[in-house]
Design a protein around this motif. Structure first.
Motif, short mmCIF file in Angstrom:
data_model
loop_
_atom_site.label_atom_id
_atom_site.label_comp_id
_atom_site.label_asym_id
_atom_site.label_seq_id
_atom_site.Cartn_x
_atom_site.Cartn_y
_atom_site.Cartn_z
N HIS A 11 0.83 -1.21 0.00
CA HIS A 11 0.00 0.00 0.00
C HIS A 11 0.87 1.26 0.00
CE1 HIS A 11 -4.11 -1.52 0.28
NE2 HIS A 11 -3.63 -2.50 1.03
N LEU A 12 1.93 1.28 0.80
CA LEU A 12 2.79 2.46 0.85
C LEU A 12 3.54 2.67 -0.46
CD1 LEU A 12 4.32 2.27 4.44
CD2 LEU A 12 2.66 3.93 3.58
N GLU A 13 3.88 1.57 -1.12
CA GLU A 13 4.59 1.69 -2.39
C GLU A 13 3.72 2.36 -3.45
OE1 GLU A 13 7.62 -1.10 -4.81
OE2 GLU A 13 5.64 -1.99 -4.46
N ASP A 30 -5.47 -2.61 13.76
CA ASP A 30 -5.49 -1.47 14.65
C ASP A 30 -4.49 -0.42 14.15
OD1 ASP A 30 -6.32 -0.23 17.22
OD2 ASP A 30 -4.18 -0.47 17.69
N GLU A 31 -4.84 0.84 14.23
CA GLU A 31 -3.98 1.92 13.75
C GLU A 31 -2.63 1.92 14.47
OE1 GLU A 31 -4.01 6.77 13.12
OE2 GLU A 31 -5.88 5.74 13.62
N ALA A 32 -2.64 1.62 15.78
CA ALA A 32 -1.38 1.59 16.55
C ALA A 32 -0.45 0.49 16.04
CB ALA A 32 -1.68 1.41 18.03
N VAL A 33 -1.02 -0.66 15.68
CA VAL A 33 -0.23 -1.77 15.15
C VAL A 33 0.42 -1.35 13.84
CG1 VAL A 33 -0.36 -4.10 14.15
CG2 VAL A 33 -1.58 -3.57 16.29
N ILE A 34 -0.37 -0.71 12.97
CA ILE A 34 0.14 -0.25 11.67
C ILE A 34 1.25 0.78 11.89
CG2 ILE A 34 -0.44 0.93 9.50
CD1 ILE A 34 -1.63 -1.92 9.76
N ALA A 35 1.02 1.76 12.76
CA ALA A 35 2.00 2.81 13.04
C ALA A 35 3.30 2.21 13.58
CB ALA A 35 1.43 3.83 14.01
N ASN A 36 3.19 1.24 14.48
CA ASN A 36 4.37 0.60 15.05
C ASN A 36 5.15 -0.18 14.00
OD1 ASN A 36 3.90 1.62 17.62
ND2 ASN A 36 2.76 -0.18 18.28
N GLU A 37 4.43 -0.88 13.12
CA GLU A 37 5.09 -1.65 12.06
C GLU A 37 5.81 -0.72 11.08
OE1 GLU A 37 5.73 -4.89 11.58
OE2 GLU A 37 4.83 -5.21 13.55
N VAL A 38 5.16 0.38 10.72
CA VAL A 38 5.78 1.35 9.80
C VAL A 38 7.03 1.92 10.45
CG1 VAL A 38 5.52 3.60 8.67
CG2 VAL A 38 3.69 1.89 8.49
N ALA A 40 8.89 0.61 12.78
CA ALA A 40 9.91 -0.44 12.88
C ALA A 40 10.58 -0.67 11.53
CB ALA A 40 9.29 -1.73 13.40
N MET A 41 9.80 -0.68 10.45
CA MET A 41 10.37 -0.89 9.13
C MET A 41 11.23 0.29 8.68
SD MET A 41 7.54 -3.13 7.02
CE MET A 41 6.11 -2.09 7.35
N GLU A 42 10.88 1.50 9.12
CA GLU A 42 11.73 2.67 8.84
C GLU A 42 13.05 2.52 9.59
OE1 GLU A 42 8.29 6.06 8.06
OE2 GLU A 42 9.14 5.84 10.07
N LYS A 43 12.98 2.13 10.85
CA LYS A 43 14.18 1.96 11.67
C LYS A 43 15.09 0.86 11.11
CE LYS A 43 15.66 1.27 16.43
NZ LYS A 43 15.25 0.99 17.80
N GLU A 44 14.50 -0.22 10.58
CA GLU A 44 15.25 -1.34 10.00
C GLU A 44 15.70 -1.05 8.57
OE1 GLU A 44 12.83 -4.91 10.37
OE2 GLU A 44 12.14 -4.21 12.33
N GLY A 49 12.69 5.46 2.33
CA GLY A 49 12.37 6.85 2.07
C GLY A 49 11.01 6.97 1.40
N TYR A 50 10.54 8.19 1.29
CA TYR A 50 9.26 8.47 0.65
C TYR A 50 9.52 9.48 -0.46
CZ TYR A 50 7.38 6.31 4.86
OH TYR A 50 7.10 5.44 5.87
N HIS A 51 8.97 9.22 -1.63
CA HIS A 51 9.26 10.06 -2.79
C HIS A 51 7.97 10.51 -3.48
CE1 HIS A 51 13.47 8.94 -2.48
NE2 HIS A 51 13.04 7.72 -2.23
#
Length: 163
Positions: A11-13, A30-38, A40-44, A49-51
């Motif tokens: 979806h983000l792609e 849950d929105e919190a689950v999605i936010a945490n996953e995003v 975590a994936m940014e940190k990893e 990046g976002y373009h």
């Protein structure tokens, strides 16, 4: 968790501006689950990046894009990485890929004129010791870029209407 990560990434792609609340609804999560996953994936560095994809022709900005095939002599113990790093650090360079075939690297660059691109190739890229040869291709028109169709239907084309 891998399944939800893959769905988030897909979806983000296609729409990096999607609201996390909307994404949570789409993924029945849950929105919190999605936010945490995003986060975590940014940190990893899974999300790097976002373009924003811009059709510069429609914006009235003259830019020249080129694909440059580069044949290099790989460095001992470093392979192609050191040469690729030197190339991708130039601000004109928008991407560098290690490729299979007759050439080793595919470099995309952006400039204001054909001459600017040519000067980059002859003045910065070709003089690199490990660069054996280059072949430059100018992009004349973009039809699709990063999964987004840029060329609309011709004005003369009509949509097929069925009863």
């Amino acid at each position: 968790m891998e399944k939800i990560r893959t769905q988030i990434l897909k979806h983000l792609e296609s729409n990096s501006k999607i609201d996390l609340h909307e994404l949570a609804i789409l993924l029945d999560s849950d929105e919190a689950v999605i936010a945490n996953e995003v986060a975590a994936m940014e940190k990893e560095h899974i999300i790097c990046g976002y373009h924003t994809l811009i059709d510069w022709d429609k914006a009235g900005v003259e830019l020249v894009n080129a694909l440059i095939e580069v044949r290099v002599t790989p460095q001992r113990d470093k392979g192609f990485d050191k040469v690729a790093e030197r190339i991708y650090n130039y601000p004109e360079v928008t991407s560098v890929y290690l490729i299979s075939g007759a050439f080793d690297l595919m470099v995309t660059i952006e400039g204001r004129t054909l001459q600017e691109i040519s000067r980059f190739v002859s003045g910065k890229l070709s003089p690199i010791d490990e660069v054996v040869s280059t072949s430059t291709y100018f992009i004349l028109k973009k039809y699709k870029d990063h999964g987004t169709i840029l060329a609309g239907k011709s004005k003369g084309e009509r949509m097929l209407m069925t009863p």
